[in-house]
Design a protein around this motif. Sequence first.
Motif, PDB file in Angstrom:
ATOM      1  N   SER A 616      -4.430 -34.085  18.895  1.00  0.00           N
ATOM      2  CA  SER A 616      -4.838 -33.085  17.911  1.00  0.00           C
ATOM      3  C   SER A 616      -3.711 -32.765  16.923  1.00  0.00           C
ATOM      4  CB  SER A 616      -5.263 -31.797  18.623  1.00  0.00           C
ATOM      5  OG  SER A 616      -4.114 -31.118  19.067  1.00  0.00           O
ATOM      6  N   GLY A 617      -2.503 -33.181  17.265  1.00  0.00           N
ATOM      7  CA  GLY A 617      -1.386 -32.960  16.352  1.00  0.00           C
ATOM      8  C   GLY A 617      -0.816 -31.546  16.431  1.00  0.00           C
ATOM      9  N   ASP A 618      -1.265 -30.742  17.432  1.00  0.00           N
ATOM     10  CA  ASP A 618      -0.760 -29.366  17.570  1.00  0.00           C
ATOM     11  C   ASP A 618       0.601 -29.399  18.275  1.00  0.00           C
ATOM     12  OD1 ASP A 618      -0.244 -26.730  18.051  1.00  0.00           O
ATOM     13  OD2 ASP A 618      -2.286 -26.256  18.759  1.00  0.00           O
ATOM     14  N   SER A 619       1.639 -29.532  17.515  1.00  0.00           N
ATOM     15  CA  SER A 619       2.932 -29.785  18.150  1.00  0.00           C
ATOM     16  C   SER A 619       3.513 -28.526  18.799  1.00  0.00           C
ATOM     17  CB  SER A 619       3.898 -30.418  17.155  1.00  0.00           C
ATOM     18  OG  SER A 619       4.771 -29.470  16.609  1.00  0.00           O
ATOM     19  N   ASP A 620       3.157 -27.337  18.330  1.00  0.00           N
ATOM     20  CA  ASP A 620       3.627 -26.109  18.984  1.00  0.00           C
ATOM     21  C   ASP A 620       3.047 -25.996  20.381  1.00  0.00           C
ATOM     22  OD1 ASP A 620       5.053 -25.486  16.818  1.00  0.00           O
ATOM     23  OD2 ASP A 620       3.672 -23.943  16.040  1.00  0.00           O
ATOM     24  N   ARG A 621       1.742 -26.343  20.452  1.00  0.00           N
ATOM     25  CA  ARG A 621       1.078 -26.249  21.741  1.00  0.00           C
ATOM     26  C   ARG A 621       1.670 -27.273  22.716  1.00  0.00           C
ATOM     27  NH1 ARG A 621      -3.103 -23.711  24.461  1.00  0.00           N
ATOM     28  NH2 ARG A 621      -2.721 -22.070  22.976  1.00  0.00           N
ATOM     29  N   LEU A 622       1.967 -28.420  22.216  1.00  0.00           N
ATOM     30  CA  LEU A 622       2.549 -29.447  23.082  1.00  0.00           C
ATOM     31  C   LEU A 622       3.919 -28.981  23.608  1.00  0.00           C
ATOM     32  CD1 LEU A 622       2.043 -32.308  24.203  1.00  0.00           C
ATOM     33  CD2 LEU A 622       3.517 -33.158  22.365  1.00  0.00           C
ATOM     34  N   ALA A 623       4.657 -28.326  22.723  1.00  0.00           N
ATOM     35  CA  ALA A 623       5.966 -27.805  23.143  1.00  0.00           C
ATOM     36  C   ALA A 623       5.787 -26.763  24.251  1.00  0.00           C
ATOM     37  CB  ALA A 623       6.677 -27.168  21.955  1.00  0.00           C
ATOM     38  N   LEU A 624       4.762 -25.936  24.095  1.00  0.00           N
ATOM     39  CA  LEU A 624       4.470 -24.910  25.092  1.00  0.00           C
ATOM     40  C   LEU A 624       4.128 -25.558  26.441  1.00  0.00           C
ATOM     41  CD1 LEU A 624       3.728 -21.864  25.708  1.00  0.00           C
ATOM     42  CD2 LEU A 624       1.398 -22.482  25.060  1.00  0.00           C
ATOM     43  N   TYR A 625       3.250 -26.533  26.411  1.00  0.00           N
ATOM     44  CA  TYR A 625       2.852 -27.218  27.651  1.00  0.00           C
ATOM     45  C   TYR A 625       4.043 -27.911  28.314  1.00  0.00           C
ATOM     46  CZ  TYR A 625      -2.128 -26.604  26.514  1.00  0.00           C
ATOM     47  OH  TYR A 625      -3.355 -26.079  26.252  1.00  0.00           O
ATOM     48  N   ALA A 626       4.826 -28.568  27.498  1.00  0.00           N
ATOM     49  CA  ALA A 626       5.983 -29.301  28.046  1.00  0.00           C
ATOM     50  C   ALA A 626       6.915 -28.328  28.756  1.00  0.00           C
ATOM     51  CB  ALA A 626       6.724 -30.028  26.930  1.00  0.00           C
ATOM     52  N   SER A 627       7.170 -27.216  28.085  1.00  0.00           N
ATOM     53  CA  SER A 627       8.084 -26.230  28.638  1.00  0.00           C
ATOM     54  C   SER A 627       7.534 -25.631  29.940  1.00  0.00           C
ATOM     55  CB  SER A 627       8.316 -25.163  27.577  1.00  0.00           C
ATOM     56  OG  SER A 627       9.175 -24.178  28.064  1.00  0.00           O
ATOM     57  N   LEU A 628       6.225 -25.335  29.931  1.00  0.00           N
ATOM     58  CA  LEU A 628       5.606 -24.755  31.125  1.00  0.00           C
ATOM     59  C   LEU A 628       5.619 -25.723  32.307  1.00  0.00           C
ATOM     60  CD1 LEU A 628       2.531 -22.801  29.768  1.00  0.00           C
ATOM     61  CD2 LEU A 628       4.275 -21.916  31.344  1.00  0.00           C
ATOM     62  N   LEU A 629       5.265 -26.953  32.037  1.00  0.00           N
ATOM     63  CA  LEU A 629       5.234 -27.933  33.121  1.00  0.00           C
ATOM     64  C   LEU A 629       6.623 -28.120  33.719  1.00  0.00           C
ATOM     65  CD1 LEU A 629       2.925 -30.897  32.037  1.00  0.00           C
ATOM     66  CD2 LEU A 629       2.673 -29.370  34.000  1.00  0.00           C
ATOM     67  N   TYR A 630       7.587 -28.139  32.837  1.00  0.00           N
ATOM     68  CA  TYR A 630       8.969 -28.310  33.292  1.00  0.00           C
ATOM     69  C   TYR A 630       9.405 -27.128  34.162  1.00  0.00           C
ATOM     70  CZ  TYR A 630      14.063 -28.561  33.046  1.00  0.00           C
ATOM     71  OH  TYR A 630      15.388 -28.592  33.368  1.00  0.00           O
ATOM     72  N   ASP A 631       9.128 -25.929  33.677  1.00  0.00           N
ATOM     73  CA  ASP A 631       9.541 -24.737  34.431  1.00  0.00           C
ATOM     74  C   ASP A 631       8.829 -24.626  35.772  1.00  0.00           C
ATOM     75  OD1 ASP A 631      11.411 -23.914  32.663  1.00  0.00           O
ATOM     76  OD2 ASP A 631      10.149 -22.437  31.645  1.00  0.00           O
ATOM     77  N   GLN A 632       7.520 -24.891  35.767  1.00  0.00           N
ATOM     78  CA  GLN A 632       6.820 -24.735  37.048  1.00  0.00           C
ATOM     79  C   GLN A 632       7.256 -25.802  38.048  1.00  0.00           C
ATOM     80  OE1 GLN A 632       3.847 -26.348  38.449  1.00  0.00           O
ATOM     81  NE2 GLN A 632       3.713 -28.010  36.975  1.00  0.00           N
TER      82      GLN A 632
END
Length: 655
Positions: A616-632
């Motif tokens: 979808s090209g939503d790069s902010d959302r991808l950054a959010l997901y990446a960060s969350l997955l990493y933290d959890q």
Amino acid sequence: MKQFKTESKKLLDLMINSIYTNREIFLRELVSNASDAIDKLSFAALTDSTVGVSQDDLAILVSFDKDARTVTVSDNGIGMGEAELEENLGTIAHSGSEEFKAEHAGSQGDATDIIGQFGVGFYSSFMVASRVRVVSRAFGADAAYAWESDGIEGYTIGPAAAGERAGAGDHGTDVILYLRESTEDEDTDRFLSEWALRDLVKRYSNYVRHPIRMMVTKSIPVENPDELPEDAPRYVEHQELETVNSMIPIWKKRSSEVEQSDYDEFYKSTFHDFSDPARTISFHAEGAISYDALLFIPGEAPFDLYSKDYEKGLALYSSNVLIQEKCADLLPDHYNFVRGVIDSPDVTLNISRETLQHNAQLRAIAKRVERKIGSELQTMLADDRELYETFFEHFGRGIKFGIYNSYGMGAGDLADLLLFWSAREQGMVTLREYVLSMAEGQDKILYAAGDSRERLERMPAVTSVVARGYDVLLCTQDVDEFMLQAMRTYHMDAVAGDTEDAGTDARDIELANVSTADLDLATDEERSAAEQATKDNEGLFQAMAEKLGDKVSAVRVSANLTDAPACISTEGPVSLEMERVMMQGPDAAMTPRAQRVLELNARHPVFERLVATQESGDSDRLALYASLLYDQALLVEGLPVDDPVEFAKNVCALM
Ligand code: ADP
């Protein structure tokens, strides 16, 4: 009167008033001290020709006075001067009273752990005595001094009374106990008898190497009984000084001649332990160098085993003289918990204690000692698993450090002494047992390291391996992973005998951390699916890695994951657990960081979301997901997230 220190008072009070059933051990403590004092004088005589004492004259005397209600233990050993009385008897437990206070504050429990542990042997006198007087004259001094105390408030020190140890050769010490009155709970009267004291000496101090003498009453038949009137007694009572103990050092005896209970008693009294040893090893070497060895594997770890104050070593005797109380060179560090005695007439005596350390004879003995201990532990492991597991709980850490400190080179026999918690068996297993029950096609010993078993059991890297039918060793001690890395492989000897595994060849098996190694446990199908996912989504991984910046060195698909959406693995020599352990150490700032890799499960619904977001090209959302997955994934590993505020914000954003 000088006051005891506060902590000393507390300790004394505890000792005197705790419900301690074994008060009679006071005698063995005093006899041991007397024996030590004689040892010191004999040693001085051996190394200094101006000390003219004859070994034969040195002895301990135990006596009592029924009317005065006293029991006295005397020796003609090295004695103490005024300053030594102050230093040795004025402060209780100089060594460990602080730790004691911290650990036992408020507990009125069992005093058994305390006596001995802190060098309070002498103070056990107050368990039976309301007042103790010590009259002592140091060897070579021209006057005696007296120390006296009621064991409650304080003590006095001053010149001895007229006639007390006044003669020229009167060096040594009298410890005079004024017994408490008997009560319902404690019968102190019983110590005022020849029979009882003799019994105690035999029981607790039989193997003290110096004579313990007592005045004993003997009935001897009268001469010419026929010439006496009918009703005249046929026996007369006669007092004579008798040596009550056997004196033959217990280590000189063959083990077949000694009861285990005698070994236990010797062990407890000599090494101030209150539990029986787990194992006793006695052997005798003859040849180029002859010696007797008596070694004990304790049942419980001494309180200070893992502190830096702990001193390892075996007592070293030569021709009945104690050369060194703790000869460290006789024991390797990994067996530092072993206690015992080596007695060799061949150890050169007139050398100073420093050069003793480089003595080739000692090295030869040490080598044999090490082998003996190793094989005894192997036997224990084979014969008495339960006892061994308890042993390992107490002392395993030292063995692990031994392997680690030798860069894994010393692993050889030690590796077979290791126990690990098996995720599959839910119990302790040896590496050998692990290997023998490895799954079909498994070629590595798998382990996971972390701070708690429960958490390790839930870690995705572990659950996915277990789900595939492989066992994982769960390591929770700080040294574990460092040791396993130092070992790199486990060498298993060939399996002989007629078991199912017989015929297995000797081989080296790699040790692998489930969160760092490239395990390759997936099926062909899973692997090709993962490869496909990798090929199809290169852009996604790159984008995520960019978003995560220097937190990770890569983002990729793992074919091994089963249920979890993601996990953190590491590349390079430092794992997350090692990083965690090192960060707690003094060199935290210099700790090399683990190179983290975020691994994704391409079969998890979360993965689809990532792919869709990327498309979808939503790069902010991808950054959010990446960060969350990493933290959890970090949280699941039991590690703190880098920035909790950011994490909380991300969770809210998602909601
Ligand atoms: P420990 O014997 O464990 O060191 P104690 O409280 O029994 O502790 O004794 C303290 C010290 O007092 C001893 O280490 C020793 O130096 C000294 N001491 C005790 N009894 C005697 C004795 N009979 N002759 C000489 N010194 C003694």
